[in-house]
Design an enzyme around this catalytic site. Structure first.
Site, PDB file in Angstrom:
ATOM      1  N   TYR A   4       0.823  -1.210   0.000  1.00 22.00           N
ATOM      2  CA  TYR A   4       0.000   0.000   0.000  1.00 22.00           C
ATOM      3  C   TYR A   4       0.858   1.262   0.000  1.00 22.00           C
ATOM      4  O   TYR A   4       0.410   2.318  -0.439  1.00 22.00           O
ATOM      5  CB  TYR A   4      -0.893   0.043   1.255  1.00 22.00           C
ATOM      6  CG  TYR A   4      -2.181  -0.718   1.152  1.00 22.00           C
ATOM      7  CD1 TYR A   4      -2.204  -2.064   0.821  1.00 22.00           C
ATOM      8  CD2 TYR A   4      -3.396  -0.088   1.425  1.00 22.00           C
ATOM      9  CE1 TYR A   4      -3.387  -2.766   0.758  1.00 22.00           C
ATOM     10  CE2 TYR A   4      -4.597  -0.781   1.366  1.00 22.00           C
ATOM     11  CZ  TYR A   4      -4.584  -2.114   1.022  1.00 22.00           C
ATOM     12  OH  TYR A   4      -5.772  -2.807   0.968  1.00 22.00           O
ATOM     13  N   LYS A   6       3.892 -15.203   2.524  1.00 25.86           N
ATOM     14  CA  LYS A   6       4.084 -15.951   1.269  1.00 25.86           C
ATOM     15  C   LYS A   6       5.588 -16.224   1.167  1.00 25.86           C
ATOM     16  O   LYS A   6       6.283 -15.790   0.243  1.00 25.86           O
ATOM     17  CB  LYS A   6       3.543 -15.127   0.086  1.00 25.86           C
ATOM     18  CG  LYS A   6       3.468 -15.883  -1.211  1.00 25.86           C
ATOM     19  CD  LYS A   6       2.351 -16.919  -1.260  1.00 25.86           C
ATOM     20  CE  LYS A   6       2.448 -17.737  -2.550  1.00 25.86           C
ATOM     21  NZ  LYS A   6       1.469 -18.840  -2.604  1.00 25.86           N
ATOM     22  N   ASP A  13      -2.265 -18.267   0.747  1.00 22.95           N
ATOM     23  CA  ASP A  13      -3.274 -19.009  -0.019  1.00 22.95           C
ATOM     24  C   ASP A  13      -3.872 -20.133   0.827  1.00 22.95           C
ATOM     25  O   ASP A  13      -5.087 -20.355   0.841  1.00 22.95           O
ATOM     26  CB  ASP A  13      -2.703 -19.539  -1.349  1.00 22.95           C
ATOM     27  CG  ASP A  13      -1.370 -20.245  -1.204  1.00 22.95           C
ATOM     28  OD1 ASP A  13      -0.763 -20.190  -0.116  1.00 22.95           O
ATOM     29  OD2 ASP A  13      -0.919 -20.865  -2.188  1.00 22.95           O
ATOM     30  N   ASP A  65      -5.958  -7.219   4.502  1.00 24.03           N
ATOM     31  CA  ASP A  65      -7.140  -6.611   3.891  1.00 24.03           C
ATOM     32  C   ASP A  65      -8.038  -7.718   3.344  1.00 24.03           C
ATOM     33  O   ASP A  65      -9.247  -7.747   3.591  1.00 24.03           O
ATOM     34  CB  ASP A  65      -6.694  -5.667   2.757  1.00 24.03           C
ATOM     35  CG  ASP A  65      -7.874  -5.016   2.063  1.00 24.03           C
ATOM     36  OD1 ASP A  65      -8.791  -4.558   2.770  1.00 24.03           O
ATOM     37  OD2 ASP A  65      -7.889  -4.984   0.824  1.00 24.03           O
ATOM     38  N   ASP A 106     -11.714  -9.469   5.182  1.00 21.63           N
ATOM     39  CA  ASP A 106     -13.021  -9.519   4.515  1.00 21.63           C
ATOM     40  C   ASP A 106     -13.552 -10.948   4.536  1.00 21.63           C
ATOM     41  O   ASP A 106     -14.731 -11.187   4.784  1.00 21.63           O
ATOM     42  CB  ASP A 106     -12.919  -9.056   3.051  1.00 21.63           C
ATOM     43  CG  ASP A 106     -13.258  -7.580   2.887  1.00 21.63           C
ATOM     44  OD1 ASP A 106     -13.023  -6.811   3.838  1.00 21.63           O
ATOM     45  OD2 ASP A 106     -13.739  -7.192   1.799  1.00 21.63           O
TER      46      ASP A 106
HETATM   47  C1  IPM Z   1     -10.216  -1.540   4.489  1.00 22.11           C
HETATM   48  C2  IPM Z   1     -10.515  -0.958   3.135  1.00 22.11           C
HETATM   49  C3  IPM Z   1      -9.391   0.000   2.762  1.00 22.11           C
HETATM   50  C4  IPM Z   1      -8.103  -0.790   2.695  1.00 22.11           C
HETATM   51  C5  IPM Z   1      -9.632   0.797   1.455  1.00 22.11           C
HETATM   52  C6  IPM Z   1     -10.937   1.540   1.479  1.00 22.11           C
HETATM   53  C7  IPM Z   1      -8.496   1.731   1.156  1.00 22.11           C
HETATM   54  O1  IPM Z   1     -10.677  -1.971   2.190  1.00 22.11           O
HETATM   55  O2  IPM Z   1     -10.099  -0.765   5.461  1.00 22.11           O
HETATM   56  O3  IPM Z   1     -10.111  -2.768   4.587  1.00 22.11           O
HETATM   57  O4  IPM Z   1      -7.802  -1.408   1.674  1.00 22.11           O
HETATM   58  O5  IPM Z   1      -7.380  -0.788   3.684  1.00 22.11           O
HETATM   59 MG    MG Z   2     -10.701  -3.953   3.024  1.00 22.30          MG
END
Ligand code: IPM
Ligand code: MG
Length: 353
Positions: A142, A187, A219, A243, A247
């Site tokens: 990032y 990884k 993975d 990230d 999710d």
């Molecule tokens: C998160 C989001 C952010 C990230 C985006 C919106 C920049 O997906 O906080 O997980 O990738 O960190």
């Molecule tokens: Mg995210």
């Protein structure tokens, strides 16, 4: 006692979910005699509209002068045509970096009442899930060197030993307070940055002999989360892997609309839901405010040291779910469907006791 909270509502459903968290904080303040003062700042699209940049000096100064930051979400179609360098998301990355919020805690907890909402087979989640994802937040791909032209482009996953060390220390400390099981995700079979990551994590581990450390390739970790999520206690990983895995972990709990987060490391902590700004449902009353309300709960604990009050929020959420109240994202047949603000009202009522 008075606490000053910088409030960055952001875009899409951001304002509506933050309003519900404030509602709950205010009720809680009345009950426990705490004063919360809110100072409004602007982040993401709303800041682009107001100041021309996704994070202004004014808002940054406001955040630095506060005791904690409560954030909704940023981004939306209105700003999608902008160059990534000045899009709403950049404001979020900038604030994390400026405030040195390198430690991102994302607890994925499956509430008992929501077991039927998990997409996993029942027997995989019968004993519940309680996973803490510790995501490095201010390094990696990032923030590494990057370049773009129409013919070629690159991003760099850079980590220094010091950056890995400090996030590893946080993760081990957290694991010590939980079930003392830490899985570091990398990884290592391909990336040099993962080679340094694994070596450094193993060195830090020597100071925490009571924590059981293991390693997984990213993975494999993605697969293990789906086939055997109950094996996980604390997951430590770098920025982009975190990230993605957070999710995934969040969905195992029924809905990403349930997952809070805390970003720590600097003097001022930032609290936000893991989900995004969901512009498609903004203003419809369908947004689930629980992730933001639980994020406010994390703020009470991690920034203000108000452990009992924080627990009161978790308990109120649990009770409201047990009573069968649901927002659209976690609704199943036979339950009571509530709008965003009705859900906030219910939780606020319970918090007052
Ligand atoms: C998160 C989001 C952010 C990230 C985006 C919106 C920049 O997906 O906080 O997980 O990738 O960190
Ligand atoms: Mg995210």
């Amino acid at each position: 006692m008075t606490f000053t909270i910088a409030v960055l509502k952001g875009d899409g459903i951001g304002p509506e979910i933050v309003d519900e968290a404030i509602k709950v904080l205010d009720r809680l303040g009345e009950k426990y005699d705490r004063q919360f003062t809110y100072k409004r700042g602007y982040l993401g699209g709303e800041s682009i509209d107001k100041y021309g940049v996704p994070l202004s000096d004014e808002t940054l100064a406001l955040c630095k002068a506060s005791d904690a930051i409560l954030l909704g979400a940023v981004g939306g179609p209105k700003w999608n045509h902008l160059d990534p360098a000045i899009r709403p998301e950049r404001g979020l990355l900038a604030i994390r970096k400026e405030l040195e919020l390198f430690a991102n805690l994302r607890p994925a907890i499956l509430f008992d009442a929501l077991k039927e909402s998990s997409p996993l087979k029942r027997d995989l989640v019968k004993d519940g899930l309680n996973i803490m994802v510790v995501r490095e937040l201010t390094g990696g791909i990032y923030f590494g060197k990057r370049a773009y032209s129409d013919e070629e482009a690159y991003d760099t996953m850079y980590y220094s030993r010091a950056e890995i060390e400090r996030i590893a220390v946080e993760a081990f400390k957290i694991a010590q307070k939980r079930n003392k099981k830490l899985v570091s995700v990398d990884k290592h079979n391909v990336l040099d940055s993962s080679k340094l990551w694994r070596k450094t994590v193993e060195e830090v581990a020597k100071d925490y002999p009571d924590v059981r450390l293991s390693h997984l390739y990213v993975d494999n970790a993605a697969m293990q989360l789906v086939i055997n999520p109950a094996q996980f206690d604390v997951i430590l990983t770098e920025n982009m892997f975190g990230d993605i895995l957070s999710d995934e972990a969040s969905m195992l709990t029924g809905s990403i609309g349930m997952l809070p987060s805390a970003s720590l490391g600097g003097r001022v902590g930032l609290y936000e839901p893991v989900h995004g700004s969901a512009p498609d449902i903004a203003g419809t009353g369908k947004a689930n405010p629980i992730a933001t309300i639980l994020s406010a709960g994390m703020m009470l604990k991690y920034s203000f040291g108000l452990v009992e009050e924080s627990w009161a929020i978790d308990k109120a959420v649990d009770e409201v779910l047990e009573e069968g109240y649901r927002t659209a994202d976690i609704y199943t047949k036979g339950k009571t469907l509530l709008t965003t603000s009705e859900m906030g009202d219910k939780i606020a009522e319970r918090v007052r006791g």
